[in-house]
Design an enzyme around this catalytic site. Structure first.
Site, PDB file in Angstrom:
ATOM      1  N   ASN A 142      -2.547  -5.627  13.517  1.00 10.11           N
ATOM      2  CA  ASN A 142      -3.955  -5.217  13.452  1.00 10.11           C
ATOM      3  C   ASN A 142      -4.789  -5.852  14.563  1.00 10.11           C
ATOM      4  O   ASN A 142      -5.945  -6.209  14.366  1.00 10.11           O
ATOM      5  CB  ASN A 142      -4.573  -5.501  12.071  1.00 10.11           C
ATOM      6  CG  ASN A 142      -4.293  -4.363  11.092  1.00 10.11           C
ATOM      7  OD1 ASN A 142      -4.259  -3.200  11.486  1.00 10.11           O
ATOM      8  ND2 ASN A 142      -4.059  -4.703   9.844  1.00 10.11           N
ATOM      9  N   HIS A 171      -6.154 -11.073  -0.359  1.00 15.10           N
ATOM     10  CA  HIS A 171      -5.371 -10.713   0.835  1.00 15.10           C
ATOM     11  C   HIS A 171      -5.985 -11.399   2.056  1.00 15.10           C
ATOM     12  O   HIS A 171      -6.916 -10.890   2.666  1.00 15.10           O
ATOM     13  CB  HIS A 171      -5.367  -9.200   1.008  1.00 15.10           C
ATOM     14  CG  HIS A 171      -4.336  -8.707   1.992  1.00 15.10           C
ATOM     15  ND1 HIS A 171      -3.622  -9.543   2.815  1.00 15.10           N
ATOM     16  CD2 HIS A 171      -3.888  -7.454   2.252  1.00 15.10           C
ATOM     17  CE1 HIS A 171      -2.789  -8.815   3.557  1.00 15.10           C
ATOM     18  NE2 HIS A 171      -2.935  -7.546   3.237  1.00 15.10           N
ATOM     19  N   TYR A 187      -6.731  -8.309   7.904  1.00 12.52           N
ATOM     20  CA  TYR A 187      -7.846  -7.713   7.153  1.00 12.52           C
ATOM     21  C   TYR A 187      -9.002  -8.714   7.070  1.00 12.52           C
ATOM     22  O   TYR A 187      -8.961  -9.771   7.685  1.00 12.52           O
ATOM     23  CB  TYR A 187      -7.344  -7.196   5.793  1.00 12.52           C
ATOM     24  CG  TYR A 187      -6.302  -6.128   6.025  1.00 12.52           C
ATOM     25  CD1 TYR A 187      -6.673  -4.879   6.528  1.00 12.52           C
ATOM     26  CD2 TYR A 187      -4.943  -6.393   5.870  1.00 12.52           C
ATOM     27  CE1 TYR A 187      -5.719  -3.911   6.833  1.00 12.52           C
ATOM     28  CE2 TYR A 187      -3.979  -5.437   6.174  1.00 12.52           C
ATOM     29  CZ  TYR A 187      -4.375  -4.195   6.663  1.00 12.52           C
ATOM     30  OH  TYR A 187      -3.445  -3.249   6.984  1.00 12.52           O
ATOM     31  N   THR A 217       0.854  -1.182   0.000  1.00 17.34           N
ATOM     32  CA  THR A 217       0.000   0.000   0.000  1.00 17.34           C
ATOM     33  C   THR A 217       0.892   1.235   0.000  1.00 17.34           C
ATOM     34  O   THR A 217       1.810   1.338   0.811  1.00 17.34           O
ATOM     35  CB  THR A 217      -0.882  -0.029   1.265  1.00 17.34           C
ATOM     36  OG1 THR A 217      -1.783  -1.123   1.128  1.00 17.34           O
ATOM     37  CG2 THR A 217      -1.654   1.264   1.456  1.00 17.34           C
ATOM     38  N   ASN A 277      -2.430 -10.439   7.487  1.00 17.37           N
ATOM     39  CA  ASN A 277      -2.223  -9.143   8.162  1.00 17.37           C
ATOM     40  C   ASN A 277      -3.446  -8.531   8.845  1.00 17.37           C
ATOM     41  O   ASN A 277      -3.525  -7.323   9.047  1.00 17.37           O
ATOM     42  CB  ASN A 277      -1.632  -8.110   7.179  1.00 17.37           C
ATOM     43  CG  ASN A 277      -0.266  -8.538   6.656  1.00 17.37           C
ATOM     44  OD1 ASN A 277       0.296  -9.520   7.150  1.00 17.37           O
ATOM     45  ND2 ASN A 277       0.272  -7.831   5.698  1.00 17.37           N
TER      46      ASN A 277
HETATM   47  C1  LIG Z   1       4.874   0.382   2.849  1.00 19.55           C
HETATM   48  C2  LIG Z   1       4.336  -1.012   3.004  1.00 19.55           C
HETATM   49  C3  LIG Z   1       3.035  -1.284   2.621  1.00 19.55           C
HETATM   50  C4  LIG Z   1       2.520  -2.590   2.688  1.00 19.55           C
HETATM   51  N1  LIG Z   1       1.258  -2.843   2.235  1.00 19.55           N
HETATM   52  C5  LIG Z   1       0.835  -4.129   2.107  1.00 19.55           C
HETATM   53  C6  LIG Z   1      -0.373  -4.445   1.408  1.00 19.55           C
HETATM   54  O1  LIG Z   1      -1.081  -3.590   0.861  1.00 19.55           O
HETATM   55  N2  LIG Z   1      -0.723  -5.753   1.345  1.00 19.55           N
HETATM   56  C7  LIG Z   1       0.024  -6.749   1.910  1.00 19.55           C
HETATM   57  O2  LIG Z   1      -0.333  -7.914   1.831  1.00 19.55           O
HETATM   58  N3  LIG Z   1       1.186  -6.467   2.561  1.00 19.55           N
HETATM   59  C8  LIG Z   1       1.617  -5.206   2.649  1.00 19.55           C
HETATM   60  N4  LIG Z   1       2.844  -4.944   3.217  1.00 19.55           N
HETATM   61  C9  LIG Z   1       3.687  -6.039   3.683  1.00 19.55           C
HETATM   62  C10 LIG Z   1       4.700  -6.467   2.613  1.00 19.55           C
HETATM   63  O3  LIG Z   1       4.047  -7.034   1.490  1.00 19.55           O
HETATM   64  C11 LIG Z   1       5.700  -7.503   3.160  1.00 19.55           C
HETATM   65  O4  LIG Z   1       4.984  -8.608   3.667  1.00 19.55           O
HETATM   66  C12 LIG Z   1       6.586  -6.936   4.263  1.00 19.55           C
HETATM   67  O5  LIG Z   1       7.145  -5.683   3.879  1.00 19.55           O
HETATM   68  C13 LIG Z   1       7.717  -7.902   4.616  1.00 19.55           C
HETATM   69  O6  LIG Z   1       8.523  -8.170   3.480  1.00 19.55           O
HETATM   70  P1  LIG Z   1       9.969  -7.479   3.337  1.00 19.55           P
HETATM   71  O7  LIG Z   1      10.738  -7.838   4.585  1.00 19.55           O
HETATM   72  O8  LIG Z   1      10.582  -8.050   2.099  1.00 19.55           O
HETATM   73  O9  LIG Z   1       9.731  -5.988   3.252  1.00 19.55           O
HETATM   74  C14 LIG Z   1       3.346  -3.640   3.188  1.00 19.55           C
HETATM   75  C15 LIG Z   1       4.652  -3.333   3.585  1.00 19.55           C
HETATM   76  C16 LIG Z   1       5.152  -2.065   3.475  1.00 19.55           C
HETATM   77  C17 LIG Z   1       6.591  -1.799   3.871  1.00 19.55           C
END
Ligand SMILES: Cc1cc2nc3c(=O)[nH]c(=O)nc-3n(C[C@H](O)[C@H](O)[C@H](O)COP(=O)(O)O)c2cc1C
Length: 361
Positions: A239, A179, A184, A30, A182
């Site tokens: 959440n 989704h 939702y 997001t 997390n």
């Molecule tokens: C800015 C931001 C926005 C995110 N928005 C979503 C989202 O819309 N949907 C989702 O499933 N996960 C979302 N996440 C989680 C990421 O998809 C991911 O699971 C998380 O960053 C861990 O992976 P990484 O360590 O490679 O960053 C978001 C993470 C970040 C940093």
């Protein structure tokens, strides 16, 4: 025991019916740039810049007005939104990439100030999250007590997922990801502390999983199971999702049912699971139960990702935050170039800064 594999992060892979150029997936994020809930040129540029990922999974996109719980998140439930997304899909494909839309219904993690007129904050039960949420008009606000969904609400919401999936395909995307992670709406149904229904959608593991499975079925019937993935996050507490005893059994059951439905992939956020023996075992169990593609996510480095492919723990690895400041992440991982760090203050701001201004290399 999992089989050793020679797969490498930079190898091509198939996913459902499509071919990916590599196994480095851009995780859904997001970014709150969708003014009026529409993806604009900035959004299109952002994804185009990241099209060297084997697959882009878009930010969470609402399948219905009731799912627009956050400020400036996009939807894909009407014609204007579908048309706007089709420009994004065309540009990603022109740049050589592939993309799935993540369908995110925020459920109880929603504030009326972020939502259009006539919408309702829905959840399995009238149990509020103790968290606060950002609104552009009133600043930080406590989350409201949601409305417990009626059986009609459930039916309508499942149909909204199916219609949104159809819109994603009309827009030219390669598929959709539900989704289910997390905290939702979909995960709200799985968690017995948040879902306290006493009808067919609450109580036993099978009942708690039925909303998720019906949504998967509806979407798969509409667009084809090979174009459907789901994101899951067992042991997640983000959440305000309290831990519960039957987590292992819930996801064991769910992954066996998802196998029966023949969807393209499970996208597992594994960091919470990795903090216990039981969780580690669950990751292996899901791998064994579900024979199509498994994507793992959560703090992966190139070393951990390579190891997970080599040991057969996963088929693909997704990266979230690293893609924000490193649009051409596959190239950087391949060449060993140092990774830039994203400015977290600009994750959810409205403009171009911290969004499309990170250099490609
Ligand atoms: C800015 C931001 C926005 C995110 N928005 C979503 C989202 O819309 N949907 C989702 O499933 N996960 C979302 N996440 C989680 C990421 O998809 C991911 O699971 C998380 O960053 C861990 O992976 P990484 O360590 O490679 O960053 C978001 C993470 C970040 C940093």
């Amino acid at each position: 025991m999992q089989e050793q594999s020679n797969a490498n992060l930079f190898d091509a892979a198939s996913l459902g019916a499509i071919e990916l150029n590599n196994r480095i997936i851009m995780a859904p994020m997001t970014r709150s740039r969708a003014i009026g809930n529409l993806p604009n040129d900035l959004v299109s540029t952002y994804y185009e810049q990241r099209a060297s990922a084997g697959l882009i999974i878009t930010e969470g996109v609402a399948p219905s007005p009731n799912g627009l719980g956050y400020a400036r998140i996009p939807g894909i439930f009407n014609a204007a939104q579908t048309a706007a997304w089709s420009k994004v899909a065309v540009n990603i494909h022109k740049a050589g990439g592939k993309a799935f839309v993540q369908l995110m219904h925020t459920g109880r993690v929603s504030h009326p100030a972020n939502m259009p007129e006539g919408t309702v904050v829905l959840a399995p039960s009238a149990i509020r999250s103790a968290d606060n949420i950002w609104t552009d008009t009133q600043g930080m606000q406590p989350l409201p007590v949601p409305k417990a969904m009626s059986l009609d609400d459930i039916k309508e919401t499942i149909e909204e997922f199916a219609r949104a999936a159809e819109n994603a395909i009309v827009a030219g995307f390669d598929g959709i990801e539900l989704h289910g992670a997390n905290g939702y709406l979909l995960e709200q149904f799985l968690n017995p502390h948040v879902n306290q229904r006493d009808d067919a959608y609450g109580g036993s593991i099978e009942a708690r999983a039925s909303f998720v499975l019906e949504a998967v079925k509806a979407v798969a019937n509409r667009i084809g199971a090979q174009k459907v993935g789901i994101r899951l996050s067992p042991y997640n507490q983000y959440n305000d999702m309290p831990a519960y005893e039957s987590t292992y059994a819930t996801y064991d059951y769910l992954s066996r049912e998802l196998q029966q439905l023949g969807i393209a992939y499970i996208h597992l956020i594994d960091y919470a699971a990795r903090s216990s023996e039981e969780g580690l075992k669950l990751i292996d169990t899901i791998r064994a139960n579900f024979t199509n593609t498994l994507i793992l996510n959560g703090g992966y480095t190139i070393e951990r990702a390579t190891e997970a492919l080599k040991t057969g723990q996963a088929d693909l690895i997704s990266f979230g935050a690293p893609f924000i400041a490193n649009p051409n992440l596959p190239h950087k991982l391949r060449t060993g170039a140092p990774l830039a760090t994203a400015d977290t203050n600009l994750f959810f701001t409205a403009g171009a800064e911290g969004y499309v201004d990170y250099p490609a290399n």
